[in-house]
Design an enzyme around this catalytic site. Sequence first.
Site, PDB file in Angstrom:
ATOM      1  N   SER A 199       0.834  -1.196   0.000  1.00 53.41           N
ATOM      2  CA  SER A 199       0.000   0.000   0.000  1.00 53.41           C
ATOM      3  C   SER A 199       0.871   1.249   0.000  1.00 53.41           C
ATOM      4  CB  SER A 199      -0.901   0.011   1.237  1.00 53.41           C
ATOM      5  OG  SER A 199      -1.564   1.263   1.365  1.00 53.41           O
ATOM      6  N   TYR A 424      -5.115 -11.770  -7.715  1.00 54.58           N
ATOM      7  CA  TYR A 424      -3.910 -11.800  -6.888  1.00 54.58           C
ATOM      8  C   TYR A 424      -3.254 -13.178  -6.890  1.00 54.58           C
ATOM      9  CZ  TYR A 424      -5.019  -7.180  -5.098  1.00 54.58           C
ATOM     10  OH  TYR A 424      -5.252  -5.836  -4.997  1.00 54.58           O
ATOM     11  N   ASP A 558      -6.623  19.253 -19.270  1.00 54.01           N
ATOM     12  CA  ASP A 558      -7.331  18.437 -18.275  1.00 54.01           C
ATOM     13  C   ASP A 558      -6.458  17.348 -17.666  1.00 54.01           C
ATOM     14  OD1 ASP A 558      -7.241  16.743 -20.461  1.00 54.01           O
ATOM     15  OD2 ASP A 558      -9.383  16.861 -20.878  1.00 54.01           O
ATOM     16  N   SER A 560      -3.397  18.101 -16.597  1.00 53.11           N
ATOM     17  CA  SER A 560      -2.473  18.801 -15.709  1.00 53.11           C
ATOM     18  C   SER A 560      -2.866  18.588 -14.258  1.00 53.11           C
ATOM     19  CB  SER A 560      -2.462  20.296 -16.036  1.00 53.11           C
ATOM     20  OG  SER A 560      -2.047  20.525 -17.361  1.00 53.11           O
ATOM     21  N   THR A 563      -5.411  21.198 -12.494  1.00 54.99           N
ATOM     22  CA  THR A 563      -6.764  21.451 -13.003  1.00 54.99           C
ATOM     23  C   THR A 563      -7.715  20.345 -12.585  1.00 54.99           C
ATOM     24  OG1 THR A 563      -6.305  20.304 -15.093  1.00 54.99           O
ATOM     25  CG2 THR A 563      -5.875  22.687 -15.020  1.00 54.99           C
TER      26      THR A 563
END
Length: 626
Positions: A199, A424, A558, A560, A563
């Site tokens: 994680s 998994y 969009d 970036s 933003t």
Amino acid sequence: MDSQKPFSWSPGCPQVLQQLRSKYGGLYGQDNVILSGTHTHSGPGGYFQYTLFWITSKGLIRPALSSIVNGIVKSIDIAHENMKRGRLFINRGTVENSQINRSPFSYLKNPESERNRYSSNTDKEMVVLKMVDEDGHELGLISWFAVHPVSMNNSNHLVNSDNVGYASYLFEQEKNKGMLPGEGSFVAAFASSNLGDVSSNTRGPFCASTGESCDNPQSSCPVGGAAMCMAQGPGKDMFESTRIIGQNLYLKAKELYEEASQEVTGPLSSAHQWVNMSDVSVELNATHRVKTCKPALGHSFAAGTIDGVGAFNFTQGSVEGDPFWDQIRDQLLGEPSNETKACHKPKPILFSTGEMTWPHPWHPDIVDVQIAAIGSLAILAVPGEFTTMSGRRLREAVKSEFDSHGTRGMNVVIAGLCNVYTHYITTYEEYQVQRYEAASTIYGPHTLSAYIQLYRGLAKAINATEELPRGPEPPLFNVTTLTLLPALGVESAPANKNFGDVLEEVRQEYREVRGEVAKVTFVGGNPRNSAENATEHNFLTVEKYSSISSSWRAVLNDASWDTRFYWSKGSRGQSNVTIEWHIPAGAEPGVYRLRYFGHYKKRLLLLGTVTVPFEGSSSAFHVAAP
């Protein structure tokens, strides 16, 4: 639940190969093409052909599938057109403070003698492959590191590439100066490795109800149970956590890239095989043989993980079924056979997916296994998420196989989530604990042993000591119409308004300091209209005015980091779009505007409906120095 992973074996994979075959003949095929998800949990779904994955995406979404296929093929086209002779360099180093093991109690079941060989219960090593042309001009890199991209938690509704995407964004922005995201020749890929139990939420699991740690075998809280146990990242929110982890990965990759001096030379070779993973006979030793099982998911699969909890009263570590849920399963989906129950022990089966075939099979039986070797580098393309110790065993076994055939000193890396998704892969010992990762090891307790045997066979084939059977090809189902996603309807703008008109305007001035947000709201259209009608489409741009040329230039889009694009559905076919620019410290002072590009659905009297493009723009505003 941790279930949305690009890519699965879906209609998209053969469609990619089919398009490549029509363009390039036999140059690219299943033997030398690897599709690897890098990956995110915040992307569009609906491109899997197996039934289980339709539950969260309402079936197969043809536009999503087409966009993915077209994007993959276009990227290969660009690479093919720009192909040149070059050199490869490899480097490796340790990444700190960027990962934890999310199932440490499972890891502890591995033999102590084996655990003592390693300093950590996660693999902290990053491997970077640097690519330059013959003149030393930079082309790109691939970085392999074991960490789950779960910094963005399951409350996020934005399309987002998470921490590995942010690392890639930072590297490419540095190398492609002055370019918008997605432009420029330098490519930085941050790829998956054996991240199954790893994680990025480095502060670990805490109870949302009380704030106390829930780092226990069941990941459960005294108040609220497992549903309250959630891991937290290093930041104050998921955006900051994504930035911190992504920056850690970027900085280490940059260091390793700049210092890479070990050249990779030698021939290019590959080995690929299709395998029926529900029926692999595994030779454990001279006297013991075991078999894999038909796919099945255990009760702890429904519990989710500390990175994204499940629902109801499911908990991790369940080695007994629940009579209530088992009865519901039996009535709705059918009871697992005694053979499948026995094969998967001690897993209590929640969904016997290998025995569920309506309307199509719920899980794959036929799976890709593949190795690509470049000189001293062997890339193991694995069809799922290996846990830390599973990955170590696989790498060690393949390296030993290469050594035994005289190919010593191979750099063996695991590339996760390749070609087909099979959830998994835990070790046999971890499987006995039946936390989420074990409950999601769908081919039973000997899945890892089967994969080790198969990848040893691939290594032998690469060393030309063993003929490799092609294996049974996977089925391809006709699932083009199997969707519950409602069709897009006709849309309308409020009275006296047009699509793209501003509803809430920006301020006239902002300061160039962290925390300032330029925001504008437009009369909007459903973003699906744009996604389904424009293969390449920016939903927004931030534009800066140049007084020298008297023109506007896009400086952000969009993709970036600063933003954000929010769509809000209203009533009577109306909707709004809000665009935000989170102005960073260091932004260049000047005059800016925010622009919106959308599509809406319009009814024509005789022709039905048509999709109409439109644009919108905020007023100009000034960003001033603090």
